[in-house]
Design a protein around this motif. Structure first.
Motif, PDB file in Angstrom:
ATOM      1  N   TYR A 108       0.921  -1.277  -0.035  1.00 35.16           N
ATOM      2  CA  TYR A 108      -0.134   0.154   0.080  1.00 35.16           C
ATOM      3  C   TYR A 108       0.972   1.306   0.090  1.00 35.16           C
ATOM      4  O   TYR A 108       1.713   1.438   0.678  1.00 35.16           O
ATOM      5  N   TYR A 109       0.663   1.975  -1.029  1.00 36.07           N
ATOM      6  CA  TYR A 109       1.550   3.227  -1.066  1.00 36.07           C
ATOM      7  C   TYR A 109       0.714   4.413  -0.499  1.00 36.07           C
ATOM      8  O   TYR A 109      -0.457   4.466  -0.642  1.00 36.07           O
ATOM      9  N   GLU A 110       1.669   5.477  -0.035  1.00 33.72           N
ATOM     10  CA  GLU A 110       0.953   6.725   0.526  1.00 33.72           C
ATOM     11  C   GLU A 110       1.316   7.745  -0.437  1.00 33.72           C
ATOM     12  O   GLU A 110       1.864   7.577  -1.541  1.00 33.72           O
TER      13      GLU A 110
ATOM     14  N   PRO B 215       8.641   6.685  -5.621  1.00 31.29           N
ATOM     15  CA  PRO B 215       8.097   5.355  -5.485  1.00 31.29           C
ATOM     16  C   PRO B 215       9.177   4.205  -5.323  1.00 31.29           C
ATOM     17  O   PRO B 215       8.382   3.156  -5.243  1.00 31.29           O
ATOM     18  N   ARG B 216      10.322   4.608  -5.315  1.00 32.08           N
ATOM     19  CA  ARG B 216      11.225   3.519  -5.216  1.00 32.08           C
ATOM     20  C   ARG B 216      11.366   2.686  -4.122  1.00 32.08           C
ATOM     21  O   ARG B 216      11.343   1.291  -4.244  1.00 32.08           O
ATOM     22  N   ALA B 217      11.188   3.251  -3.016  1.00 33.20           N
ATOM     23  CA  ALA B 217      11.237   2.452  -1.643  1.00 33.20           C
ATOM     24  C   ALA B 217      10.133   1.371  -1.914  1.00 33.20           C
ATOM     25  O   ALA B 217      10.252   0.122  -1.444  1.00 33.20           O
ATOM     26  N   ILE B 218       8.912   1.818  -2.005  1.00 36.73           N
ATOM     27  CA  ILE B 218       7.686   0.785  -2.167  1.00 36.73           C
ATOM     28  C   ILE B 218       7.745  -0.137  -2.920  1.00 36.73           C
ATOM     29  O   ILE B 218       7.484  -1.284  -2.764  1.00 36.73           O
ATOM     30  N   ASN B 219       8.244   0.334  -4.213  1.00 35.61           N
ATOM     31  CA  ASN B 219       8.436  -0.814  -5.276  1.00 35.61           C
ATOM     32  C   ASN B 219       9.600  -1.677  -4.741  1.00 35.61           C
ATOM     33  O   ASN B 219       9.421  -2.730  -5.105  1.00 35.61           O
ATOM     34  N   ASP B 220      10.538  -1.269  -4.073  1.00 37.53           N
ATOM     35  CA  ASP B 220      11.662  -2.297  -3.733  1.00 37.53           C
ATOM     36  C   ASP B 220      11.310  -3.130  -2.743  1.00 37.53           C
ATOM     37  O   ASP B 220      11.547  -4.297  -2.833  1.00 37.53           O
TER      38      ASP B 220
END
Length: 278
Positions: free
Chosen positions: A203-205, A212-217
């Protein structure tokens, strides 16, 4: 079929239609419905995220109305959530080797452009600065073969989801069908249909739109950690729970149960969320 003014169905027929079947022929459909009182009309409001007027008119002009999202009163019938319709179950099984090929770590996220939804458009325009694989796309997928589309979806470990309004779009279920990890908005945690997805999505904030790199990682790490066995399990669950065949079974079972209840004098119409009890 609504373009044929002489179309005739014998009394007792059952017509199972989606809102996409009606489309811009809504006035013709309404007239057709009202002049066929001995035909049972079942409407599945399949893609009901943004055409609210269509949803309301269809609900008024059918015998059984089935919502495709949790926007509407679940005491009508359902909702029966939408699902994968692009590939048959047999197609997925026959081309399962495609799902085991090497994949990109970048998320897949081609979305149709809707001018009325500026917030969504800004969100996608922001993410595409980091991931060009996420953004706006034409409808050229309609001219590709099923296999080409299947390969495109299966070429990515993660899938970025930007809904039009509040519903869960088909692309979430497509992502699961190819064994991918959907990355969805954080408000999805409050949607009933997300209970069917288990712990697979991330789930992205709002802050993740900027970077968006961290949530995709995290999503890539989840894909890699589960390995091939996890991929196979996700695909198997999608085939069992999120394919249109499964949804249609729910529709016809619900209609059969409601007809039996009405015949016995029960008109309480307490349908609940079909599929959440699985």
């Amino acid at each position: 079929f609504l373009t044929d003014p002489d179309l005739h169905f014998p009394p007792g027929s059952l017509l199972f239609l989606t809102n996409n079947d009606v489309g811009r022929n809504l006035p013709v459909y309404m007239e057709f419905y009202n002049r066929n009182p001995e035909v049972l009309f079942v409407i599945w409001d399949w893609d009901s995220q943004h055409w609210i007027q269509m949803s309301a008119m269809l609900a008024m002009n059918c015998d059984f109305y089935i919502s495709g999202t949790s926007h509407f009163n679940p005491c009508v019938i359902g909702p029966v959530f939408i699902g994968v319709h692009q590939w048959t179950r047999k197609f997925v099984a026959d081309h399962f080797s495609v799902l085991l090929e090497a994949r990109s770590n970048e998320p897949l996220g081609p979305h149709a452009f809707y001018g009325n939804y500026q917030r969504r458009n800004r969100a996608l325009a922001t993410v595409t600065k980091t991931f060009p694989t996420v953004g706006f796309a034409s409808n050229d997928y309609k001219h590709k073969s099923d296999l080409d589309n299947f390969r495109e979806w299966a070429a990515h470990k993660t899938h970025w989801i930007a809904p039009v309004l509040g519903g869960v779009p088909i692309r979430v279920y497509n992502a699961l069908m190819v064994g991918g990890i959907p990355i969805v908005p954080s408000f999805y945690r409050n949607l009933p249909e997300v209970a069917l997805l288990g712990d697979i999505p991330l789930y992205y904030e709002v802050a993740d739109l900027i970077d968006p790199r961290a949530i995709n990682d995290q999503a890539v790490a989840r894909f890699d950690a589960a390995g091939q066995s996890g991929l196979i399990q996700r695909v198997a669950e999608a085939l069992d729970k999120h394919h249109i065949d499964n949804r249609c079974e729910q529709v016809f079972l619900a209609v059969e149960q409601f007809i039996a209840a009405i015949a016995s004098g029960d008109r309480s119409y307490q349908g609940g969320y079909l599929g959440l009890d699985q």
